[in-house]
Write an enzyme that holds these catalytic residues in place. Structure first.
Site, PDB file in Angstrom:
ATOM      1  N   ASP A   1      -8.169  18.467 -14.410  1.00 34.42           N
ATOM      2  CA  ASP A   1      -8.078  17.399 -14.696  1.00 34.42           C
ATOM      3  C   ASP A   1      -7.314  17.461 -16.730  1.00 34.42           C
ATOM      4  O   ASP A   1      -8.022  17.518 -17.834  1.00 34.42           O
ATOM      5  CB  ASP A   1      -9.474  16.928 -14.912  1.00 34.42           C
ATOM      6  CG  ASP A   1      -9.760  15.399 -15.509  1.00 34.42           C
ATOM      7  OD1 ASP A   1      -9.568  14.836 -15.404  1.00 34.42           O
ATOM      8  OD2 ASP A   1     -10.710  14.792 -14.937  1.00 34.42           O
TER       9      ASP A   1
ATOM     10  N   LYS B   1      -8.005   5.366 -19.081  1.00 29.47           N
ATOM     11  CA  LYS B   1      -8.820   6.596 -20.697  1.00 29.47           C
ATOM     12  C   LYS B   1      -7.759   6.310 -21.479  1.00 29.47           C
ATOM     13  O   LYS B   1      -6.893   4.667 -21.478  1.00 29.47           O
ATOM     14  CB  LYS B   1      -9.130   7.808 -19.883  1.00 29.47           C
ATOM     15  CG  LYS B   1     -10.229   8.208 -19.503  1.00 29.47           C
ATOM     16  CD  LYS B   1     -11.496   7.194 -19.611  1.00 29.47           C
ATOM     17  CE  LYS B   1     -13.175   6.763 -18.498  1.00 29.47           C
ATOM     18  NZ  LYS B   1     -12.886   7.742 -17.543  1.00 29.47           N
TER      19      LYS B   1
ATOM     20  N   ARG C   1       0.579  -1.242   0.073  1.00 30.31           N
ATOM     21  CA  ARG C   1      -0.071  -0.053   0.242  1.00 30.31           C
ATOM     22  C   ARG C   1       0.744   1.011   0.102  1.00 30.31           C
ATOM     23  O   ARG C   1       0.523   2.137  -0.655  1.00 30.31           O
ATOM     24  CB  ARG C   1      -1.271   0.271   1.047  1.00 30.31           C
ATOM     25  CG  ARG C   1      -1.714   1.559   1.102  1.00 30.31           C
ATOM     26  CD  ARG C   1      -2.677   1.551   1.896  1.00 30.31           C
ATOM     27  NE  ARG C   1      -3.218   0.426   3.223  1.00 30.31           N
ATOM     28  CZ  ARG C   1      -2.548   0.823   4.499  1.00 30.31           C
ATOM     29  NH1 ARG C   1      -1.087   2.254   4.832  1.00 30.31           N
ATOM     30  NH2 ARG C   1      -2.230  -0.487   5.685  1.00 30.31           N
TER      31      ARG C   1
HETATM   32  N1  PLP Z   1     -12.015  12.377 -14.969  1.00 28.69           N
HETATM   33  C1  PLP Z   1     -13.251  12.051 -16.238  1.00 28.69           C
HETATM   34  C2  PLP Z   1     -12.823  13.372 -17.442  1.00 28.69           C
HETATM   35  C3  PLP Z   1     -13.171  10.629 -16.232  1.00 28.69           C
HETATM   36  O1  PLP Z   1     -13.803  11.372 -17.133  1.00 28.69           O
HETATM   37  C4  PLP Z   1     -13.497  10.452 -15.378  1.00 28.69           C
HETATM   38  C5  PLP Z   1     -14.439   9.141 -16.111  1.00 28.69           C
HETATM   39  O2  PLP Z   1     -14.568   9.151 -16.944  1.00 28.69           O
HETATM   40  C6  PLP Z   1     -13.065  10.233 -14.476  1.00 28.69           C
HETATM   41  C7  PLP Z   1     -12.323  11.676 -14.250  1.00 28.69           C
HETATM   42  C8  PLP Z   1     -12.781   9.489 -13.933  1.00 28.69           C
HETATM   43  O3  PLP Z   1     -11.882   8.632 -13.697  1.00 28.69           O
HETATM   44  P1  PLP Z   1     -12.044   6.688 -12.911  1.00 28.69           P
HETATM   45  O4  PLP Z   1     -13.312   6.243 -13.628  1.00 28.69           O
HETATM   46  O5  PLP Z   1     -11.417   5.891 -13.700  1.00 28.69           O
HETATM   47  O6  PLP Z   1     -12.567   6.460 -11.540  1.00 28.69           O
END
Ligand code: PLP
Length: 396
Positions: free
Chosen positions: A175, A200, A51
């Site tokens: 993000d 993604k 962890r």
């Molecule tokens: N940020 C964006 C732009 C996303 O599209 C997503 C999920 O679709 C996330 C964060 C969250 O990621 P996760 O599904 O890996 O928890």
């Protein structure tokens, strides 16, 4: 040449991933172990318990940090686990300003999990600098940006937004899931924390859930590493390996995603049955100039509104064959979805409408198949949708 002067593709393949010193294995071993034997109490080879740290995770964290041109990388079990660590930097009474068109789960995390602990949230169109400035309060600690945004692909000027946030001593979080570091590097534009859902484009093959944070500031890195270990939202070593393997081809995949998306966006923008296309690479789109400045290419995501009813838009998502109807994005295969009832179902309808999210919006994650096949698939589905709407008298 020092390693950090190497090109993006070279670092994607080699950063943090020297051949295994014991066997010469060219691929980073998957260290499937929960604990590490110590020579004597607290005397060990740098790892104690998985962890807190695991060599496969270290390789991934180093590689992602290198690609973002950042100093410290931290890997998490999901994008949301990474986001959760960021929000845990806050205290009761703190306030967050976030984009009004961001991933629905980010909104849900702050509103439905952290508001009860006294964290306030204001959503605003961060592509409008004045609106961003007006939303900041004396207790604003975080400014949360997503550019391109999800699902309207709005572009926020990240350098300008960072300047505004820093005037108020707020931490800037970007993000960067949609763009990836291949197309945009927010730390270079002034951001403090970059967030990724590695699920993604970084993983890229729709076979793993993961997340990551990258920062430059050592104090921030230490606080986030503490939270990563203390709360424990870490990825397993096999998941780290899968993301690392995906990263090796990120550059070539992103080029192909962009090639295909550019062709599809241009085609849809000329299509008589499409009312509106959202894609930052189309001239005349509100964020076009800023996107040209801060991204090397516009990415693989497109949203559009059909010139027809909401029912037709929903039907369209079931008529494509190569574009599979599914949530998520960034994999090699093309996906189609209806944000209002799928990825953004957790966002209140008034907020969606205020952000300009039409009930008939359709979102595409353009994969790396042959562009002509993707175009033919969309055309056939749009024509099929039109024909059945005409037959049932649904068209307005
Ligand atoms: N940020 C964006 C732009 C996303 O599209 C997503 C999920 O679709 C996330 C964060 C969250 O990621 P996760 O599904 O890996 O928890």
């Amino acid at each position: 040449m020092s390693d950090d002067q190497q090109g993006f593709s070279t670092r994607a393949i080699h950063a943090g991933q020297p051949p295994d010193p014991t066997t010469g294995a060219i691929m980073t071993p998957v260290y499937l172990t929960s604990t590490f034997v110590q020579e004597s109490p607290a005397v060990h080879k740098g790892y104690e318990y998985s962890r807190s740290g695991n060599p496969t995770r270290t390789a991934l964290e180093s590689c992602i940090a290198s690609l973002e041109n950042g100093r410290h990388g931290l890997a998490f079990a999901s994008g949301l686990a990474a986001e959760d660590a960021v929000v845990k930097l806050l205290r009761s009474g703190d306030h967050v300003v976030a984009g009004n068109d961001l991933y629905g789960g980010t909104f849900r995390l702050i509103r439905q999990v952290y508001e009860q602990f006294g964290v306030g949230l204001t959503v605003v169109d961060t592509s409008d600098s004045r609106a961003l400035r007006d939303a900041i309060r004396p207790n604003t600690r975080l400014v949360w940006l997503e550019s391109p945004s999800n699902p309207l692909l709005k572009i926020t000027d990240l350098a300008e937004a960072s300047r505004i946030a820093h005037e108020h001593n707020a931490i800037v979080v970007v993000d960067n899931t949609f763009a990836t570091p291949y197309l945009q590097r927010p730390l270079e534009l002034g951001a403090d924390i970059v967030v990724h859902s590695t699920t993604k484009y970084m993983g890229g093959h729709s076979d793993v859930i993961g997340g990551a944070l990258v920062v430059n500031d050592p104090d921030l890195a230490q606080r986030l590493a503490f939270l990563q270990n203390a709360a424990g939202g870490v990825p397993g070593p096999l998941d780290c390996f899968l993301v690392l393997r995906g990263l090796k081809t990120l550059a070539v995949r992103m080029d192909r995603h962009c090639d295909n998306a550019e062709k599809i966006a241009a085609h849809l923008s000329r299509h008589p049955d499409i009312r509106q296309v959202f894609y930052p690479g189309l001239e005349g789109q509100p964020g076009y100039e800023v996107a040209q400045r801060q991204m090397s290419r516009p990415g693989g995501m497109i949203s559009f509104v059909l010139d027809g009813s909401v029912e037709e838009a929903r039907r369209l998502t079931s008529l494509t064959r190569l574009f599979s109807l599914a949530e998520s994005l960034g994999g090699v295969e093309s996906l189609i979805e209806h944000p209002p009832t799928m990825t953004h179902a957790s966002v209140p309808r008034e907020q969606c409408l205020a952000a300009g999210l039409d009930d008939g919006l359709v979102r595409l994650s353009v994969g790396i198949e042959d562009a002509d096949d993707l175009l033919a698939d969309l055309d056939r589905a749009i024509a099929g949708c039109r024909a059945s709407a005409a037959a049932t008298g649904l068209r307005r």
